[in-house]
Design an enzyme around this catalytic site. Structure first.
Site, PDB file in Angstrom:
ATOM      1  N   ASP A   7       0.914  -1.257  -0.150  1.00 19.36           N
ATOM      2  CA  ASP A   7       0.132  -0.049  -0.056  1.00 19.36           C
ATOM      3  C   ASP A   7       1.020   1.256   0.143  1.00 19.36           C
ATOM      4  OD1 ASP A   7       1.018   0.234   2.748  1.00 19.36           O
ATOM      5  OD2 ASP A   7      -1.182   0.351   3.513  1.00 19.36           O
ATOM      6  N   HIS A  97      11.164 -23.460   9.163  1.00 18.32           N
ATOM      7  CA  HIS A  97      10.302 -24.155  10.006  1.00 18.32           C
ATOM      8  C   HIS A  97       8.643 -23.981   9.507  1.00 18.32           C
ATOM      9  CE1 HIS A  97      12.739 -23.692  14.079  1.00 18.32           C
ATOM     10  NE2 HIS A  97      13.329 -24.192  12.901  1.00 18.32           N
ATOM     11  N   HIS A 133       7.965 -30.278  11.410  1.00 21.39           N
ATOM     12  CA  HIS A 133       7.537 -29.072  10.898  1.00 21.39           C
ATOM     13  C   HIS A 133       6.433 -29.345   9.720  1.00 21.39           C
ATOM     14  CE1 HIS A 133      10.529 -26.840  13.156  1.00 21.39           C
ATOM     15  NE2 HIS A 133      11.581 -27.465  12.347  1.00 21.39           N
TER      16      HIS A 133
END
Ligand code: RB5
Length: 145
Positions: A7, A97, A133
């Protein structure tokens, strides 16, 4: 292909990011905004999220003033894992992760030097692929309604 969105609060930093991506030869699609005129960050978060979910892009970079609104919006989409990072440790860890597919930053939070290091870390760090993970990422989208 990297999807870019910002933005007005992120516009100037995004120009620095684009310069870095050009130098390194990364391909990207810029979904706007295209000036510092006030606009609404959800518009760009949604465009970037959809570009990733459609398969057109594999990663995204989103920048608003804080990185918060634009990352919250992107994370409404199932399959989007947007990580708001203010340092390289988090950028590395979220790739290893969380297999984050969107990097979010705040144009009013991080300076251009640090931001470029964060981008570099995010784009060059692979997901570890470790079973724990993978299992945790799968759990992110289970039982959330
Ligand atoms: C715009 O002023 C600002 O609210 C936006 O860039 C972002 O920081 C929202 O989270």
């Amino acid at each position: 292909m990297i999807a870019l969105g910002c933005d007005h609060g992120g516009y100037e930093l995004m120009q620095e990011v684009k310069q870095y991506l050009d130098q390194k030869g990364y391909e990207y699609e810029d979904f706007g905004c295209h000036s510092t005129e006030a606009t609404d960050y959800p518009i760009y978060a949604k465009k970037v999220a959809r570009a990733i979910l459609s398969g057109k892009c594999d990663k995204g970079i989103l920048i608003c003033g804080t990185g918060i609104g634009i990352s919250i919006t992107a994370n409404k989409f199932k399959g989007i894992r947007a990580a708001l990072c203010t340092d390289c440790f988090c950028a590395e860890a979220t790739r290893q992760h969380n297999d984050a597919n969107v990097l979010a930053m705040g144009g009013r939070v991080v300076g251009p030097g640090l931001a470029i290091k964060i981008v570099e870390t995010f784009l060059t760090t692979p997901f570890s692929g470790a079973e724990r993970h993978c299992a945790r990422i799968a759990q992110m989208e289970q039982d959330i309604d």
